[in-house]
Design a protein around this motif. Structure first.
Motif, PDB file in Angstrom:
ATOM      1  N   ILE A 141      34.478  35.599  20.076  1.00  0.00           N
ATOM      2  CA  ILE A 141      34.593  36.920  19.453  1.00  0.00           C
ATOM      3  C   ILE A 141      35.003  37.865  20.585  1.00  0.00           C
ATOM      4  O   ILE A 141      34.310  37.955  21.605  1.00  0.00           O
ATOM      5  CB  ILE A 141      33.249  37.377  18.837  1.00  0.00           C
ATOM      6  CG1 ILE A 141      32.791  36.377  17.780  1.00  0.00           C
ATOM      7  CG2 ILE A 141      33.400  38.769  18.225  1.00  0.00           C
ATOM      8  CD1 ILE A 141      31.348  36.579  17.328  1.00  0.00           C
ATOM      9  N   ALA A 192      30.691  35.956  22.706  1.00  0.00           N
ATOM     10  CA  ALA A 192      31.120  37.283  22.245  1.00  0.00           C
ATOM     11  C   ALA A 192      31.219  38.191  23.457  1.00  0.00           C
ATOM     12  O   ALA A 192      30.210  38.460  24.118  1.00  0.00           O
ATOM     13  CB  ALA A 192      30.132  37.828  21.228  1.00  0.00           C
ATOM     14  N   ALA A 216      34.827  32.843  14.181  1.00  0.00           N
ATOM     15  CA  ALA A 216      34.141  32.132  15.265  1.00  0.00           C
ATOM     16  C   ALA A 216      33.109  31.149  14.723  1.00  0.00           C
ATOM     17  O   ALA A 216      32.865  30.099  15.319  1.00  0.00           O
ATOM     18  CB  ALA A 216      33.485  33.146  16.198  1.00  0.00           C
ATOM     19  N   GLN A 266      36.204  43.039  13.110  1.00  0.00           N
ATOM     20  CA  GLN A 266      35.244  42.293  13.917  1.00  0.00           C
ATOM     21  C   GLN A 266      34.410  41.358  13.047  1.00  0.00           C
ATOM     22  O   GLN A 266      34.017  40.278  13.489  1.00  0.00           O
ATOM     23  CB  GLN A 266      34.351  43.276  14.702  1.00  0.00           C
ATOM     24  CG  GLN A 266      33.689  42.688  15.915  1.00  0.00           C
ATOM     25  CD  GLN A 266      34.660  42.114  16.940  1.00  0.00           C
ATOM     26  OE1 GLN A 266      35.413  41.183  16.654  1.00  0.00           O
ATOM     27  NE2 GLN A 266      34.653  42.675  18.138  1.00  0.00           N
ATOM     28  N   ARG A 267      34.176  41.734  11.804  1.00  0.00           N
ATOM     29  CA  ARG A 267      33.472  40.831  10.886  1.00  0.00           C
ATOM     30  C   ARG A 267      34.319  39.578  10.621  1.00  0.00           C
ATOM     31  O   ARG A 267      33.800  38.474  10.563  1.00  0.00           O
ATOM     32  CB  ARG A 267      33.183  41.541   9.561  1.00  0.00           C
ATOM     33  CG  ARG A 267      32.048  42.526   9.635  1.00  0.00           C
ATOM     34  CD  ARG A 267      32.023  43.431   8.401  1.00  0.00           C
ATOM     35  NE  ARG A 267      31.016  44.460   8.555  1.00  0.00           N
ATOM     36  CZ  ARG A 267      29.747  44.311   8.134  1.00  0.00           C
ATOM     37  NH1 ARG A 267      29.373  43.207   7.538  1.00  0.00           N
ATOM     38  NH2 ARG A 267      28.881  45.269   8.321  1.00  0.00           N
ATOM     39  N   MET A 286      25.533  39.698  13.568  1.00  0.00           N
ATOM     40  CA  MET A 286      25.551  38.539  14.462  1.00  0.00           C
ATOM     41  C   MET A 286      24.159  37.938  14.592  1.00  0.00           C
ATOM     42  O   MET A 286      23.996  36.712  14.603  1.00  0.00           O
ATOM     43  CB  MET A 286      26.100  38.954  15.842  1.00  0.00           C
ATOM     44  CG  MET A 286      27.605  39.203  15.822  1.00  0.00           C
ATOM     45  SD  MET A 286      28.226  39.997  17.302  1.00  0.00           S
ATOM     46  CE  MET A 286      27.876  38.807  18.520  1.00  0.00           C
ATOM     47  N   PRO A 305      31.687  42.679  22.004  1.00  0.00           N
ATOM     48  CA  PRO A 305      32.246  42.749  20.644  1.00  0.00           C
ATOM     49  C   PRO A 305      32.081  44.115  19.985  1.00  0.00           C
ATOM     50  O   PRO A 305      32.735  44.386  18.974  1.00  0.00           O
ATOM     51  CB  PRO A 305      31.457  41.683  19.884  1.00  0.00           C
ATOM     52  CG  PRO A 305      30.171  41.565  20.603  1.00  0.00           C
ATOM     53  CD  PRO A 305      30.474  41.823  22.031  1.00  0.00           C
ATOM     54  N   ALA A 316      36.458  38.420  12.684  1.00  0.00           N
ATOM     55  CA  ALA A 316      36.416  37.650  13.943  1.00  0.00           C
ATOM     56  C   ALA A 316      35.120  36.847  14.031  1.00  0.00           C
ATOM     57  O   ALA A 316      35.122  35.694  14.500  1.00  0.00           O
ATOM     58  CB  ALA A 316      36.548  38.591  15.134  1.00  0.00           C
ATOM     59  N   ILE A 317      34.023  37.432  13.585  1.00  0.00           N
ATOM     60  CA  ILE A 317      32.735  36.722  13.596  1.00  0.00           C
ATOM     61  C   ILE A 317      32.796  35.528  12.636  1.00  0.00           C
ATOM     62  O   ILE A 317      32.385  34.412  12.974  1.00  0.00           O
ATOM     63  CB  ILE A 317      31.587  37.684  13.214  1.00  0.00           C
ATOM     64  CG1 ILE A 317      31.386  38.727  14.333  1.00  0.00           C
ATOM     65  CG2 ILE A 317      30.295  36.920  12.947  1.00  0.00           C
ATOM     66  CD1 ILE A 317      30.488  39.891  13.940  1.00  0.00           C
ATOM     67  N   PHE A 339      39.065  42.285  18.929  1.00  0.00           N
ATOM     68  CA  PHE A 339      39.134  41.543  17.645  1.00  0.00           C
ATOM     69  C   PHE A 339      40.092  40.341  17.719  1.00  0.00           C
ATOM     70  O   PHE A 339      39.748  39.259  17.297  1.00  0.00           O
ATOM     71  CB  PHE A 339      39.516  42.450  16.467  1.00  0.00           C
ATOM     72  CG  PHE A 339      38.951  43.845  16.555  1.00  0.00           C
ATOM     73  CD1 PHE A 339      37.593  44.047  16.794  1.00  0.00           C
ATOM     74  CD2 PHE A 339      39.762  44.954  16.426  1.00  0.00           C
ATOM     75  CE1 PHE A 339      37.056  45.335  16.883  1.00  0.00           C
ATOM     76  CE2 PHE A 339      39.233  46.234  16.519  1.00  0.00           C
ATOM     77  CZ  PHE A 339      37.878  46.435  16.757  1.00  0.00           C
TER      78      PHE A 339
END
Lengths: 466, 247
Positions: free
Chosen positions: B107, B184, B174, B167-168, B203, B187, B170-171, B111
C-alpha cells in the motif's frame, strides 16, 4: 494475455492525441505502400497478360534459335512440327494445362508498296501465325486485368493473303490514306534530284507478286514482301493489308508485319517442306509454367528432339526489367515508410514509459516480472501498429476502389494502346497481408527498445519517480 | 458489508518460519555520484506473524528503505533479509517477483493504482498474477471491495475516486490475494486527518479479520496507539522496539 491487451488498448486510448499521431504515421505508411504496391502489381499483371496474350507462356524452338536464330530464322525451322505439336498436345500431363498451342514462323525481308504513285520499300520483321489461335490467345486474362483486345477479323484463317502491319510501317510505305489511318501523315513528294528505285525493278516485283497470288484481292491495299528462301533464292509474295496495328516500340512499329502462317511459310520455304520457327504454348494458369516447362524438357529429351524451350520472361527481357524496376521502387517506398513508423513508435513508446514509470514500479512491486513489463509495452507497440496498418489498409481499399471506378486510362510500359488504370489492392491479398505484417512487425520491434528500458528499471527508482 | 470470514487469509508459510521478517545486520547504502549515503546501518530485527507492526521515524530516517528491503524490491548492501523464512538473496529476479506476487501486498503513499483499470480490475490484478481461477477471482475481488466499502464504485476508474477511496482500493488490492505480509508506506500521508483515521481504522479492522501481518511505516506519532509492535528508527538505525501489551 487478455489483461495485457486490455491495458495496452486502454493506454492507447488514454493518450489519444499521441496514439492518433503515431497510428496515423503507420496508416500513412500502409496506405502509401499498398497503393504503390497495388499499382506495381497491376503493372506486373498487365505486362504478363500482354506477353502471354502475344507469345504464350512457353515457346518451343529449334535448339540454338534463341541465341542465333534472329539472323536466319528460316535456318532454324522445326521439322515435322505437326508431329511435335501432337506429341505435346496429347501428353497427359500437359494436355490439361494447355489453353492454346500454335505454330509461328518468324521471318525477315523487304516490304514494298509499288501501287499507284508509291514506290516505297522497307525491311520488315514478320511473323506468320494462325489467326484463330491468335484470337484465342488474346482472350487470356487469368490475372483479370481487363485488357482483352476486341475481336479482330483483319486476320483470318480463311484468307491467307491478308495481314496486319505496324502503324509506322504503314506510314513509311505510304498506306495511311488507303487504310484511312488517323494521325498518319502521307509520304512527302521527293525532289526531282533525289534517288529513286528503278521503276523497272518495282514493276517487275509487282508483277511477280501478282502472278504468285493469282491476281486476287485486286483493289485492296497490298504490299509485296521479298525474302530469301531457305535455299537462298529470292521469293516474293503479295500481302493484302487489312489494317495497321500500333506496336509499343518504334523500331518494331516501323518493321512489323503479321500474316497467316501459310503465307509466311510460302515466302520462306517456297515449294520445300514447310516448317515453323516456334511452337507457342499458352497455359490456362501461369502457376503451371514451371511444371509445364519441366515436362516439355522431359518430352524433348525422351524423344531425342533437337528442341529448346523458353518462357515469355526470357523472350521479353523488358518484362523482367520492368518487374525489377517497380520492385526496387516498391521496396524503397516500403523502407522509407518503415523507418518513419519505426521512429514514430519509438518516440511514442519512450514517452509512454517515462510517463508511466511510477506505474511500472507499482506493478513490478506487485509481482509482475521484467518480462511482463516488456510484453506490456511491446503489446502497445503491436496494437498501435495493428490498428494503424488496418486503418491504412481500409483507406487503401477505398481509394483503390475509387480509382478503379473512375475510368482512368494510361499507357503502361510495353503497351501501344491505353488500358484502364487499376490499383490491384483488393485483389492482392498477399500484398495486403505482407504490408500489414511488415508494418506491425516494425511497430512491435520499435516498441522493444523502450520496452526493454522499462523492464530494466529498478523497482525502487521507478516508485520514486514523480 | 461482506462477512469478515470471507476476506482472504494468508496461506500457511511454506517454511516453518516463526517470524514474518528477520533482518540480520542489514545495511543499505546508496551512491550519489562519488558520495555514499548510508540509509540503513546494520539493522537487526524480527517481526512476528499476524501483528500490526509499525515503523516510525522522521522523514529520511530509513523507514522506506527498510520496507523496500522487506518487500523484496530492493537488495541490501550487507546482511541478510529473511521474509517468511525465505532468504531473499537466494532468489533470482523472476523468483523474487513471484515471491512478491504470492506473499507480499503493498500500500503506497500515493495510492499507485493502475489508472486505466477500474477499481474492480485494480483489485483483481494481483489474483491474475498468481493464476487464480476466474470464478474464485471474481468472488474474492467482490468480497474485498465490499470489505473496504467500495462495492458501488467497482466500475469507476481511479480518476473518478477520491483520495480516501483510492487508498481503500489500494488496501483491497494488497489484501485480496491473502498475502503473508502487507507493507504500507505512509498510507495516510496524502489524506486529510479524518480520511486518514478512517483508513487506519479500516486497516486495523481487516488486519484483525484476516490475521495478515501488517507492517506500517509512518512519521505520525499520533498513530502509535494502533501498533502491536513498534519499531522506532532514526538515522538508519532501529533505536527502539516496543511490543504493546495485551495485543
Amino acid at each position: 494475455m487478455k489483461l495485457l491487451l486490455k491495458i495496452a488498448l486502454r493506454n492507447i486510448l488514454r493518450n489519444r492525441r499521441r496514439s492518433l499521431m503515431t497510428g496515423s504515421a503507420v496508416a500513412a505508411g500502409a496506405l502509401a505502400t499498398l497503393l504503390f504496391g497495388g499499382f506495381a502489381f497491376y503493372i506486373f499483371a498487365g505486362l504478363e497478360t500482354n506477353n502471354v496474350q502475344r507469345i504464350g507462356h512457353l515457346t518451343v524452338f529449334r535448339a540454338g534459335y534463341f541465341l542465333f536464330g534472329a539472323g536466319n530464322p528460316a535456318g532454324y525451322g522445326i521439322e515435322r512440327y505437326h508431329d511435335v505439336m501432337t506429341l505435346i498436345g496429347n501428353d497427359p500431363v500437359l494436355q490439361p494445362m494447355i489453353n492454346v498451342i500454335t505454330p509461328t514462323q518468324s521471318l525477315l525481308g523487304i516490304a514494298g508498296n509499288f501501287s499507284g504513285d508509291n514506290d516505297a520499300s522497307k525491311t520488315f520483321i514478320g511473323v506468320g501465325l494462325i489467326p484463330s489461335n491468335r484470337q484465342r490467345m488474346r482472350r487470356w486474362d487469368e490475372l483479370r486485368t481487363g485488357s482483352i483486345p476486341p475481336a479482330d477479323s483483319r486476320l483470318s484463317d480463311q484468307d491467307e493473303t491478308r495481314g496486319l502491319i505496324g502503324f509506322g510501317l504503314a506510314r513509311i510505305l505510304g498506306l495511311c490514306r488507303a487504310l484511312a489511318l488517323q494521325n498518319c501523315p502521307s509520304v512527302p513528294e521527293l525532289p526531282e534530284s533525289a534517288d529513286k528505285p528503278s521503276p523497272v525493278l518495282n514493276e517487275d516485283l509487282g508483277e511477280l507478286a501478282r502472278r504468285d497470288r493469282g491476281g486476287n484481292s485486286a483493289g485492296a491495299p497490298h504490299i509485296e514482301l521479298l525474302a530469301a528462301t531457305v535455299g537462298g533464292a529470292p521469293n516474293v509474295v503479295s500481302l493484302t493489308v487489312s489494317g495497321a496495328e500500333p506496336q509499343a516500340v518504334k523500331e518494331l512499329d516501323d518493321n512489323y508485319i503479321a500474316m497467316p502462317l501459310p503465307l509466311a511459310q510460302q515466302l520462306v520455304y517456297g515449294r520445300g517442306e514447310h516448317k515453323v520457327t516456334g511452337i507457342e504454348i499458352q497455359l490456362h494458369r501461369s502457376e503451371d509454367l514451371r511444371v509445364a516447362r519441366a515436362r516439355l524438357n522431359t518430352l524433348i529429351r525422351d524423344n531425342h528432339l533437337d528442341l529448346d524451350v523458353r518462357d515469355f520472361a526470357e523472350l521479353t527481357p523488358f518484362y523482367g526489367q520492368a518487374v525489377r524496376l517497380f520492385s526496387v521502387i516498391f521496396l524503397f517506398i516500403a523502407l522509407v515508410m518503415g523507418v518513419i513508423v519505426l521512429f514514430a513508435v519509438v518516440n511514442t513508446m519512450t514517452m509512454n514509459v517515462m510517463e508511466r514509470t511510477n506505474e511500472i514500479g507499482t506493478i513490478r512491486a506487485m509481482g509482475v516480472r521484467r518480462g511482463g513489463i516488456r510484453w506490456q509495452f511491446v503489446a502497445e507497440g503491436w496494437l498501435i501498429g495493428a490498428i494503424g496498418a488496418s486503418l491504412g489498409a481500409a483507406l487503401a481499399f477505398m481509394i483503390a476502389a475509387l480509382v478503379n471506378r473512375a475510368g482512368l486510362t494510361w499507357v503502361p510500359p510495353g503497351n501501344a494502346n491505353p488500358v484502364p488504370l487499376h490499383l490491384a489492392v483488393i485483389g492482392s491479398p498477399a500484398l495486403v497481408i505482407a504490408v500489414w505484417i511488415g508494418l506491425v512487425l516494425v511497430a512491435t520491434v520499435a516498441a522493444l527498445l523502450p520496452a526493454n528500458s522499462a523492464a530494466r528499471l529498478s523497482v525502487v527508482d521507478a516508485l520514486r519517480h514523480v | 458489508m461482506a462477512s469478515a470470514l470471507a476476506i482472504a487469509t494468508p496461506a500457511t508459510p511454506a517454511t516453518s518460519a516463526s517470524m514474518a521478517v528477520r533482518l540480520n545486520q542489514v545495511a543499505r547504502t546508496y551512491r550519489a555520484g562519488t558520495i555514499e549515503v548510508p540509509a540503513l546501518k546494520n539493522v537487526s530485527l524480527e517481526i512476528p506473524f499476524h501483528r500490526f507492526s509499525m515503523v516510525i521515524g522522521q522523514s529520511g530516517s530509513g523507514k522506506t528503505t527498510l520496507l523496500n528491503l522487506i518487500g523484496c524490491i530492493d537488495a541490501p548492501s550487507g546482511g541478510t533479509v529473511e521474509v517468511c523464512g525465505q532468504n531473499v538473496a537466494e532468489l533470482n529476479d523472476d523468483a523474487t517477483s513471484d515471491f512478491r506476487a504470492r506473499n507480499i501486498g503493498f500500500i503506497f503513499q500515493s495510492f499507485s493504482l493502475v489508472p486505466v483499470l477500474s477499481a474492480y480490475e485494480n483489485v483483481e490484478y494481483p489474483l491474475l498474477l498468481i493464476g487464480t481461477p476466474p470464478a474464485e477471482r471474481r468472488e474474492r475481488t467482490l468480497v474485498m471491495l465490499q470489505a473496504v466499502g467500495l462495492a458501488e464504485q467497482a466500475r469507476q476508474r481511479p480518476n473518478e475516486l477520491s483520495g480516501g477511496q483510492k487508498q481503500r482500493v489500494a488496501i483491497a488490492r494488497a489484501l485480496v490475494k491473502g498475502p503473508q505480509i502487507v507493507l504500507a508506506d505512509e498510507p495516510t500521508a496524502n489524506l486529510d486527518s479524518a480520511t486518514g483515521a478512517s483508513i487506519i481504522e479500516l486497516m486495523r479492522r481487516v488486519q484483525a479479520q484476516s490475521r495478515t501481518t501488517f507492517i506500517f511505516a509512518t512519521h505520525d506519532q499520533q498513530l502509535i496507539s494502533h501498533a502491536d509492535e513498534l519499531f522506532s528508527i532514526r538515522d538508519g538505525k532501529v533505536v527502539e522496539h516496543r511490543t504493546e501489551a495485551g495485543r
